[in-house]
Motif scaffolding. Structure first.
Motif, short mmCIF file in Angstrom:
data_model
loop_
_atom_site.label_atom_id
_atom_site.label_comp_id
_atom_site.label_asym_id
_atom_site.label_seq_id
_atom_site.Cartn_x
_atom_site.Cartn_y
_atom_site.Cartn_z
N LEU A 1 54.81 29.13 48.42
CA LEU A 1 53.60 29.21 49.23
C LEU A 1 52.37 29.16 48.33
O LEU A 1 52.36 29.72 47.24
CB LEU A 1 53.56 30.53 50.01
N LYS A 2 51.33 28.50 48.82
CA LYS A 2 50.04 28.48 48.13
C LYS A 2 49.07 29.24 49.02
O LYS A 2 48.82 28.84 50.16
CB LYS A 2 49.54 27.06 47.91
N PRO A 3 48.53 30.37 48.52
CA PRO A 3 47.60 31.17 49.34
C PRO A 3 46.40 30.35 49.77
O PRO A 3 45.85 29.57 49.00
CB PRO A 3 47.18 32.31 48.40
N CYS A 4 45.98 30.55 51.03
CA CYS A 4 44.77 29.90 51.54
C CYS A 4 43.56 30.68 51.05
O CYS A 4 43.63 31.89 50.86
CB CYS A 4 44.79 29.87 53.07
N GLU A 5 42.46 29.99 50.88
CA GLU A 5 41.22 30.63 50.44
C GLU A 5 40.74 31.63 51.47
O GLU A 5 40.84 31.39 52.67
CB GLU A 5 40.14 29.58 50.20
N ILE A 6 40.22 32.73 50.99
CA ILE A 6 39.70 33.77 51.87
C ILE A 6 38.19 33.58 52.00
O ILE A 6 37.51 33.28 51.02
CB ILE A 6 39.94 35.17 51.28
N GLU A 7 37.67 33.75 53.20
CA GLU A 7 36.22 33.71 53.38
C GLU A 7 35.62 34.92 52.68
O GLU A 7 36.15 36.02 52.76
CB GLU A 7 35.87 33.74 54.86
N GLU A 8 34.53 34.71 51.98
CA GLU A 8 33.91 35.78 51.23
C GLU A 8 32.84 36.51 52.04
O GLU A 8 32.22 37.44 51.56
CB GLU A 8 33.32 35.23 49.94
N THR A 9 32.61 36.11 53.29
CA THR A 9 31.64 36.76 54.15
C THR A 9 32.34 37.21 55.43
O THR A 9 33.09 36.45 56.01
CB THR A 9 30.50 35.78 54.52
N THR A 10 32.08 38.45 55.83
CA THR A 10 32.70 38.95 57.06
C THR A 10 32.00 38.31 58.26
O THR A 10 30.96 37.69 58.13
CB THR A 10 32.57 40.48 57.16
N GLN A 11 32.58 38.50 59.45
CA GLN A 11 31.99 37.95 60.68
C GLN A 11 30.61 38.53 60.94
O GLN A 11 29.76 37.87 61.54
CB GLN A 11 32.91 38.21 61.87
N SER A 12 30.37 39.74 60.51
CA SER A 12 29.06 40.36 60.73
C SER A 12 28.05 40.01 59.63
O SER A 12 26.92 40.47 59.66
CB SER A 12 29.21 41.88 60.83
N GLY A 13 28.48 39.19 58.64
CA GLY A 13 27.55 38.70 57.63
C GLY A 13 27.59 39.44 56.30
O GLY A 13 26.84 39.11 55.39
N PHE A 14 28.48 40.42 56.15
CA PHE A 14 28.57 41.12 54.88
C PHE A 14 29.31 40.26 53.86
O PHE A 14 30.33 39.65 54.18
CB PHE A 14 29.32 42.46 55.05
N ILE A 15 28.81 40.25 52.64
CA ILE A 15 29.46 39.48 51.58
C ILE A 15 30.40 40.42 50.84
O ILE A 15 30.00 41.51 50.41
CB ILE A 15 28.42 38.88 50.62
#
Length: 94
Positions: free
Chosen positions: A12-26
């Motif tokens: 498996l190759k891990p998918c990239e994680i978003e660095e910002t939450t849905q509420s906009g926190f980095i």
């Protein structure tokens, strides 16, 4: 270099994680959890494992969810991979 898994193993190759939450926190990299979403890059042939015939249900290109701490992490040619048993894969994401 190519990885060719044996028996019921899946690479498996891990998918990239978003660095910002849905509420906009980095999020800093230290606060991010290990990714559970991955892409299948190689699948073993299956076969007889522990006296039972094992059929492989996943295929290359599938997006899957695996156990959070399942498998063995390896780094090859600068890329990170996780080698797990098929039974460590919880679901296929469609």
């Amino acid at each position: 270099m190519t990885i060719k898994p044996l028996l019921d193993r899946v690479v498996l190759k891990p998918c990239e994680i978003e660095e910002t939450t849905q509420s906009g926190f980095i999020l800093t990299s230290a606060s991010q959890e290990k990714p559970q979403f991955s892409e299948v890059v190689a699948v073993g042939p299956g076969g007889v494992i522990d006296g039972k015939e094992t059929e492989m249900y996943v295929k290359v290109g599938d997006k899957v969810i695996s156990g959070k701490y399942a498998g063995t992490e390896v780094k090859i040619d600068g890329e990170e991979y996780n080698i797990v048993r098929q039974s460590d894969i919880l679901a296929v994401v469609e």
